[in-house]
Motif scaffolding. Structure first.
Motif, PDB file in Angstrom:
ATOM      1  N   GLU A   1      -5.010 -33.230  28.801  1.00 13.18           N
ATOM      2  CA  GLU A   1      -4.686 -34.312  29.658  1.00 13.18           C
ATOM      3  C   GLU A   1      -3.272 -34.028  30.223  1.00 13.18           C
ATOM      4  N   ASP A   2      -2.226 -33.869  29.641  1.00 10.73           N
ATOM      5  CA  ASP A   2      -0.992 -33.397  29.950  1.00 10.73           C
ATOM      6  C   ASP A   2      -0.996 -32.218  30.975  1.00 10.73           C
TER       7      ASP A   2
ATOM      8  N   GLY B   1       2.379 -39.159  26.560  1.00  9.86           N
ATOM      9  CA  GLY B   1       2.396 -37.948  26.889  1.00  9.86           C
ATOM     10  C   GLY B   1       3.444 -37.592  27.988  1.00  9.86           C
ATOM     11  N   ILE B   2       3.303 -36.419  28.447  1.00 16.00           N
ATOM     12  CA  ILE B   2       4.379 -35.720  29.155  1.00 16.00           C
ATOM     13  C   ILE B   2       4.194 -36.366  30.493  1.00 16.00           C
ATOM     14  N   GLN B   3       5.445 -37.250  31.221  1.00 12.80           N
ATOM     15  CA  GLN B   3       5.434 -37.691  32.466  1.00 12.80           C
ATOM     16  C   GLN B   3       6.381 -37.135  33.160  1.00 12.80           C
TER      17      GLN B   3
ATOM     18  N   LEU C   1      -0.093 -32.207  34.822  1.00 16.11           N
ATOM     19  CA  LEU C   1       0.994 -31.345  35.217  1.00 16.11           C
ATOM     20  C   LEU C   1       0.320 -30.275  36.279  1.00 16.11           C
ATOM     21  N   GLU C   2      -0.576 -29.613  36.194  1.00 17.53           N
ATOM     22  CA  GLU C   2      -1.036 -28.679  37.061  1.00 17.53           C
ATOM     23  C   GLU C   2      -1.544 -29.337  38.403  1.00 17.53           C
ATOM     24  N   ALA C   3      -2.152 -30.523  38.400  1.00 23.00           N
ATOM     25  CA  ALA C   3      -2.433 -31.101  39.495  1.00 23.00           C
ATOM     26  C   ALA C   3      -1.016 -31.378  40.318  1.00 23.00           C
ATOM     27  N   PHE C   4       0.008 -31.689  39.652  1.00 23.48           N
ATOM     28  CA  PHE C   4       1.210 -32.151  40.373  1.00 23.48           C
ATOM     29  C   PHE C   4       1.708 -30.625  40.954  1.00 23.48           C
ATOM     30  N   MET C   5       1.699 -29.733  40.009  1.00 21.60           N
ATOM     31  CA  MET C   5       2.193 -28.304  40.445  1.00 21.60           C
ATOM     32  C   MET C   5       1.590 -27.800  42.019  1.00 21.60           C
TER      33      MET C   5
END
Length: 70
Positions: free
Chosen positions: A55-56, A12-14, A60-64
């Motif tokens: 899931e990606d 997935g996107i990392q 990403l939203e959690a990191f954002m």
């Protein structure tokens, strides 16, 4: 300015803090507004030539949400 690299992997996107993971990469500024636009308009998915899985998108939203607004 600091840019954050994202990379498409088979898992997935990392988020790539080292900038050295193999795979197709894209860069985003380290402010929340840039990430909101990239996720809302699917420009990130186009840059990585993939579709974001739920899931990606969640990861990403959690990191954002940990990034500054501006």
């Amino acid at each position: 300015r600091a840019l954050i690299r994202l990379v498409r992997t088979p898992e997935g996107i990392q988020i790539d803090p080292t900038g050295k993971l193999p795979g197709r990469g894209a860069y985003l500024h380290e402010n929340r507004a840039c990430w909101q636009n990239a996720l809302k308009k699917d420009t990130l998915a186009r840059a990585l030539k993939t579709k974001l899985t739920p899931e990606d998108r969640e990861r990403l939203e959690a990191f954002m949400n940990s990034l500054p607004m501006e």
